[in-house]
Enzyme design. Structure first.
Site, PDB file in Angstrom:
ATOM      1  CB  CYS A   1      47.335  40.536  43.664  1.00 37.08           C
ATOM      2  SG  CYS A   1      47.639  40.831  41.910  1.00 37.08           S
TER       3      CYS A   1
ATOM      4  CB  CYS B   1      46.429  47.760  40.934  1.00 33.23           C
ATOM      5  SG  CYS B   1      46.749  46.608  39.569  1.00 33.23           S
TER       6      CYS B   1
ATOM      7  CB  CYS C   1      43.985  46.834  44.118  1.00 38.61           C
ATOM      8  SG  CYS C   1      43.247  45.195  44.374  1.00 38.61           S
TER       9      CYS C   1
ATOM     10  CB  CYS D   1      31.976  37.913  37.099  1.00 37.60           C
ATOM     11  SG  CYS D   1      33.619  38.196  36.395  1.00 37.60           S
TER      12      CYS D   1
ATOM     13  CB  CYS E   1      36.566  34.097  33.890  1.00 39.09           C
ATOM     14  SG  CYS E   1      35.964  32.452  34.315  1.00 39.09           S
TER      15      CYS E   1
ATOM     16  CB  CYS F   1      33.446  42.549  30.724  1.00 40.36           C
ATOM     17  SG  CYS F   1      33.113  43.541  32.199  1.00 40.36           S
TER      18      CYS F   1
ATOM     19  NE  ARG G   1      27.798  44.381  34.548  1.00 41.64           N
ATOM     20  CZ  ARG G   1      26.663  43.687  34.369  1.00 41.64           C
ATOM     21  NH1 ARG G   1      25.719  43.764  35.285  1.00 41.64           N
ATOM     22  NH2 ARG G   1      26.490  42.946  33.298  1.00 41.64           N
TER      23      ARG G   1
END
Length: 343
Positions: free
Chosen positions: A78, A82, A85, A121, A155, A214, A284
């Site tokens: 990516c 972040c 991550c 997802c 997604c 979400c 969640r």
């Protein structure tokens, strides 16, 4: 000293009494200032706080627990930075770019559905989807449907254009995940390659297109309790259908690799505070709960406001076996939400 303790106990009693009336009885979430009071409660009030949060969850959400599985179609590489991550291509973490083929995606969806999950997802480590990724998602959703797998498809593909939002709606995507990650005031300490506002814009477009939203984040990235309260209030303003609560699991090679794991009591207090801020929202359990809370803490959270779980592994970290979570739900006599209830 005695006078100070008495004043603290009075304050603690006041905010919980206020929350009982405002949230439990009236269904109005706590404000940012009220959430901060909850987060500052002394540890000896934790059990009382969790009990109230559980009552709020039962009254405004019911006893059912929504179960979800996730799978990454594009892992690693990516371009964003972040700091938590390991999928960022800017860090020396061991995760490398890889794509999941369509048969493996269908297999993952089938295995997820077999657990009783109602949500599946599809996730990609990208700034936002290009044409190749959108085509793969379309092909993957069609293959899942053609295989007769009955499950809602969500997604998480990063930041979107309005045209991409419309395309996902046309594909039949049920819910879109895009986490704000942390409070607006703390976001520049976590990500520098894009802004909090850019994420917010995607979420507003998704909400306006009538896809379920979400949106959650990660607790324990060095933010203050004031910023946790700020974050809860910002989520309440957005009004997401679901809020996944992650706890930082420090990843080797990332800027947050040496951050300490959040104390369990702080994690549980945060869960309960977010429930009191978001009384009707799906809250969640997501990544990091295993190392932050362990088995006992996981159970306490389910009795303290949580009403949804991700089962199995996460994107780059191991979760609990799905069977372990399903057994815990059965032991707690918490029914799994049926597919027909989520449509």
């Amino acid at each position: 000293m005695t006078e100070t303790l008495d004043r603290t106990d009075t304050l603690a009693g006041d905010i919980l009494s206020t929350a009982r009336q405002q949230v439990l009885e009236e269904g109005r979430g706590l404000s940012e200032a009220q959430v901060l009071e909850v987060l500052r409660l002394p540890d000896e009030r934790l059990e009382e706080l969790l009990q109230l949060a559980h009552e709020v969850r039962m009254r405004w959400c019911g006893p059912e627990v929504e179960v979800e599985g996730i799978v990454s179609v594009k892992t690693g590489g990516c371009p964003e930075d972040c700091h938590f991550c390991s999928q960022s291509g800017q860090f020396s973490s061991p995760v490398r770019a890889a794509w999941l083929d369509i048969p493996e995606l269908v297999k993952a969806a089938r295995e997820t559905a077999r657990t009783g999950a109602t949500e599946f997802c599809i996730v990609a480590a990208v700034r936002g989807p290009d044409r190749r990724l959108m085509s793969q998602v379309r092909e993957g959703i069609k293959a899942i449907r053609d295989a007769g797998i009955e499950i809602n498809i969500a997604c998480s593909l990063g930041m979107l254009t309005s045209e991409q939002v419309d395309e996902l709606v046309e594909m039949g995507v049920h819910r879109y995940n895009h986490n704000l990650e942390t409070a607006r005031s703390y976001f520049p300490q976590v990500v520098t390659t894009h802004t909090w506002e850019e994420r917010w814009e995607t979420l507003v477009m998704v909400r306006d297109a009538d896809m379920e939203v979400c949106c959650g984040g990660i607790i324990g990235m060095g933010e203050t309790v004031e910023q946790r309260a700020e974050f809860a209030a910002q989520l309440a303003e957005l009004g997401p259908d679901e809020v996944p609560l992650n706890f930082l699991n420090p990843r080797p090679g990332t800027p947050f690799a040496d951050y300490p794991v959040l104390e369990p009591r702080e994690a549980l207090k945060t869960i309960a505070a977010f429930r009191l801020a978001l009384p009707r929202t799906i809250l969640r359990y997501a990544g990091g709960r295993e190392i932050t809370l362990g088995d006992l803490g996981t159970e306490q959270g389910l009795l303290g406001g949580i009403n949804a779980v991700i089962v199995g592994n996460y994107l780059t970290t191991l979760g609990r076996p799905a069977e372990q979570d399903l057994k815990l739900l059965a032991d707690l006599k918490m029914p799994i939400k049926a597919l027909s209830d989520t449509i």
